[in-house]
Each structure stands twice: as C-alpha cells, then as structure tokens.
Design a protein around this motif. Structure first.
Motif, PDB file in Angstrom:
ATOM      1  N   ASN A 381     -10.912  -1.721   6.007  1.00 55.36           N
ATOM      2  CA  ASN A 381     -11.336  -3.091   5.731  1.00 55.36           C
ATOM      3  C   ASN A 381     -10.838  -3.499   4.348  1.00 55.36           C
ATOM      4  N   PRO A 382      -9.506  -3.485   4.150  1.00 56.58           N
ATOM      5  CA  PRO A 382      -8.972  -3.715   2.802  1.00 56.58           C
ATOM      6  C   PRO A 382      -9.118  -5.156   2.347  1.00 56.58           C
ATOM      7  N   LYS A 383      -9.482  -5.326   1.089  1.00 58.20           N
ATOM      8  CA  LYS A 383      -9.547  -6.662   0.499  1.00 58.20           C
ATOM      9  C   LYS A 383      -9.240  -6.573  -0.987  1.00 58.20           C
ATOM     10  N   VAL A 384      -8.704  -7.641  -1.519  1.00 57.66           N
ATOM     11  CA  VAL A 384      -8.386  -7.691  -2.943  1.00 57.66           C
ATOM     12  C   VAL A 384      -9.673  -7.906  -3.732  1.00 57.66           C
ATOM     13  N   THR A 385      -9.866  -7.112  -4.778  1.00 56.06           N
ATOM     14  CA  THR A 385     -11.037  -7.290  -5.646  1.00 56.06           C
ATOM     15  C   THR A 385     -10.702  -8.279  -6.751  1.00 56.06           C
ATOM     16  N   THR A 386      -9.920  -7.840  -7.740  1.00 54.02           N
ATOM     17  CA  THR A 386      -9.484  -8.742  -8.804  1.00 54.02           C
ATOM     18  C   THR A 386      -8.002  -8.522  -9.078  1.00 54.02           C
ATOM     19  N   ILE A 387      -7.381  -9.567  -9.574  1.00 51.89           N
ATOM     20  CA  ILE A 387      -6.007  -9.484 -10.057  1.00 51.89           C
ATOM     21  C   ILE A 387      -6.057  -9.754 -11.549  1.00 51.89           C
ATOM     22  N   GLU A 388      -5.479  -8.854 -12.330  1.00 50.57           N
ATOM     23  CA  GLU A 388      -5.599  -8.919 -13.783  1.00 50.57           C
ATOM     24  C   GLU A 388      -4.246  -8.734 -14.448  1.00 50.57           C
ATOM     25  N   ASN A 389      -4.164  -9.145 -15.707  1.00 53.70           N
ATOM     26  CA  ASN A 389      -2.951  -8.884 -16.476  1.00 53.70           C
ATOM     27  C   ASN A 389      -3.051  -7.514 -17.157  1.00 53.70           C
ATOM     28  N   GLY A 390      -2.068  -7.184 -17.972  1.00 53.67           N
ATOM     29  CA  GLY A 390      -2.019  -5.869 -18.587  1.00 53.67           C
ATOM     30  C   GLY A 390      -3.058  -5.611 -19.655  1.00 53.67           C
TER      31      GLY A 390
END
Length: 403
Positions: A381-390
């Motif tokens: 059940n894959p889902k994106v949690t957060t997208i972050e920079n470096g």
C-alpha cells in the motif's frame, strides 16, 4: 553498482516508486526512500549494536536529512543522530531525532556554538583544537551545561580524505584530556577519528585503517593515566556486519549512515542483513544523437568504486525486469549534471516521460535533488509521505511549481 541488489532484494520498492512517479506524485530528480525498509534496517542494526554495548548515532546526510527517514530510524530504535554539520543537526532535531554527536566531520562555527549548546544540547561534541574546545565549553557554560567533549586525534600515517584533516596529536592525548577537563563548561569524554574502517577494493572486504590502531594506542595511554572509562567513537563504512570487529577494537560508539539504507560498499558485493532502501529517480526529457536525455540534479555517484558502466531501469510502466536495463552515460564530476544520457539505439528506444531508476550510493545533501519518502511498500500500500529538499524542509509537490 547497487541497482542489481535493488532488483534482487527490493523489487516492490522500485515498482512503487515508478508507479508513483507516473501518477505525478514523485518528481523527477528525486532520491526516493523506502521508509518501511529503513525502519527494519534500523531495528536490526540497533539490536546488533546493543549486543556489543555500542551507542548508535544515525547519519542522515546521504538522504538529505529527510524527516521521514529520521522518524523511521527512531521507530527502529535509534534515538540519536550524528550531525555532519549544523544544518544536519537542525534538520534532525526538528524531526525529533536528537543530537548525539556534533562537530565531526565538520566543526561548529564560532558564532553558532551558543545555539548548538543551548538548543541542540548534543550528548558529545567533537573538537579538533584547544580553540574549538574553548568555544564549545564557553557556550555550554553560558547555557548552564557541562559539555562532554570528544577529542579528534591523529598521527603520522593515519588516513584522511583530502580536506578532512585535523585533530590533536595522538601522542599528546593524556595532556589533551587534562586540558579539556580544565575548561569551565567542558569535560573530556573520549576520542574519535575518521575513517576507522574502509572498504578494500582488492579483497572486497571492510578493513581497519591505521586510525583505528591510533585510537587503540591512545586509549591505552589514557588508561595508564587513570582514564579507563572513555568513549571511543570509530565511524566509517558502518553496517551491522562490522559491529563485532568495532567492539573487539574497543569502540563504544558507531555511526551508521549508508548502512541504514543498504548502500555501504560491502552491500554492493555481499548480501548483508540490511535491505536496499534508497533509489534515484528521473525521467526521460528528449532525444539527441542516439541518446535519450534524462533529468539530472542528483547524479552525484559517491566514488567509492572505480568508474563503471552505469545502468538504469527505463520504462513507462512499473517494472523491475532486467529487460528494462539500459546503459547510461553520466557527466563528469567537474560538470553540472543537467542531464544523463541513456542509450537509445535499441529496438524500443525510451520515450519522453518514461521513468528512469538508478541504484547508486549517493550524497543527497550536496546535490539539488529532492528527497521523497514512501511508506507502505511492505504492506503493498505504497504512498508518498513527504517530499523535502536537502535541508529537510518540506516541499509542496506539485503545487510549489504551479502558478
């Protein structure tokens, strides 16, 4: 180099990342993390470290100090970080992963010492000189604390990466310990070096560097002076497979980084307990001269191996089949990696918009790539949690790039 291991041991992760990219939920130029695998890796690592009475500090720079990575590590039982620099410490602290070790590899700038002492309150603070020790102690005193200090030591014949040099003379360690103890606000806690272990290309094994023996001799000298209970911090190429050797050499602290996502050099040549948990994802942009150009930005392949033929999985549909592997040319390290060039001379050349998946040992914090966390791969059940920079700052995707 690590794509083969990814295909064999975590194909569901590859396919989940590809599907989410095709759905518009993961951008091109992104390091993608399997947070379920990270949590499991952290748990098995911590269990092994506990068997050897080793304190564990997690390194997060390679995956851009991602908050989800920090939280997965904590769920796995590791509750402290080692910060390569102040930005790393701030990002991990914000995510809830408190600072276990600060100042190594990068010393704390003078004007930031007060913040480090009062706000981050590291368990251990490494210093390379009397001046840096005085700064740390003074800041700790002002914050109403006594700071435990680790002395970075070195001697002739020790191994350092160029630009990493520095530290007290190992032969003077007893006097160094006394000087650090005499600082108001500081206390000598132990010794450290880097790297204590390195991967040997000829034998394809992890071996101790001369630095580890330097730590041992220094510890013996300190014991003869009555300092038998000291911390010995011995980082470098750390996976669960090397912990017994570190403990046997006298280490009391270990600092897994790539080990937590299965990309130490040893993971490329042996099946170790940690599963691969990171990949780099891109997308085909355009064609020119028999090449399909895919977006770069994060194509810094940490040069722990000699140059080799880089390959990537390229497809419009989720796949981990080796039939989707194509050769890729990566720009030289001296060039900006705007694009990489994929061989497009076969019977079915890549199409614009195809997903491109690489498996290599990266260093996300020195790139302009984003970092995306995926949960639920292990439960289908894959889902994106957060997208972050470096820097571990959340990026709203794709809204941040839409008017």
């Amino acid at each position: 180099m690590f794509l083969d291991t990814l295909i064999r041991r975590n194909p569901a992760f590859i396919e989940a990342a590809m599907a989410l990219h095709q759905q518009g939920k993961i951008p091109a130029n992104a390091y993608v993390l399997d947070l379920d695998a990270v949590e499991n890796n952290a748990r098995l690592f911590q269990n092994e470290a506990s068997r050897h009475d080793l304190k564990t500090f997690a390194m997060t720079k390679q995956v851009g100090r991602h908050s989800g990575f920090c939280q997965a590590v904590m769920k796995g039982g590791i509750d402290r970080s080692v910060a390569v620099d102040m930005a790393c410490a701030v990002a991990c602290d914000r995510a809830g992963l408190k600072t276990g070790h600060l100042g190594h590899l990068v010393q704390v700038p003078r004007q930031e010492a007060a913040f480090a002492a009062a706000q981050l309150q590291p368990d251990y603070w490494t210093v390379f000189s009397d001046e840096k020790a005085a700064e740390a102690a003074s800041a700790a005193k002002a914050a109403g604390r006594t700071q435990q200090l680790l002395a970075r030591i070195q001697t002739e014949g020790d191994t350092f990466y160029r630009g990493h040099e520095g530290g007290f003379a190992a032969e003077d360690v007893v006097e160094v310990a006394a000087r650090l103890d005499a600082l108001d606000g500081g206390a000598f806690a132990g010794i450290t070096t880097f790297p204590a272990l390195l991967f040997d290309l000829d034998t394809r094994k992890v071996k101790p560097t001369p630095n580890l023996a330097t730590l041992g001799r220094a510890a013996e000298a300190l014991a003869k002076a009555g300092r038998s209970s000291i911390e010995i911090n011995a980082p470098g190429t750390t996976s669960s497979a090397v912990l017994a050797a570190l403990a046997e050499a006298g280490a009391t602290q270990c600092e897994p980084g790539n080990g937590l996502h299965g990309t130490t050099p040893l993971h490329a040549v042996e099946d170790l307990p940690e599963d691969p948990a990171v990949l780099y994802l891109s997308e085909v942009s355009h064609h020119h001269g028999g090449k399909a150009y895919c977006f770069g930005g994060g194509l810094y392949i940490d040069p722990v191996f000699p140059k080799y033929q880089v390959q990537a999985l390229v497809s419009s549909e989720p796949t981990s089949s080796r039939s989707a592997l194509l050769d890729v040319e990566i720009p030289d390290y001296s060039a900006i990696d705007y694009y990489a060039m994929i061989d497009a001379t076969g019977p079915k050349p890549p199409a614009s918009g195809d997903t491109v998946v690489f498996g290599f040992r990266g260093q996300a914090f020195v790139t302009r790539a984003l970092v995306a966390g995926i949960s639920g791969v292990s439960t289908d059940n894959p889902k994106v949690t957060t997208i972050e920079n470096g820097f571990g700052d959340a990026v709203s995707w794709p809204g941040a790039f839409q008017q």
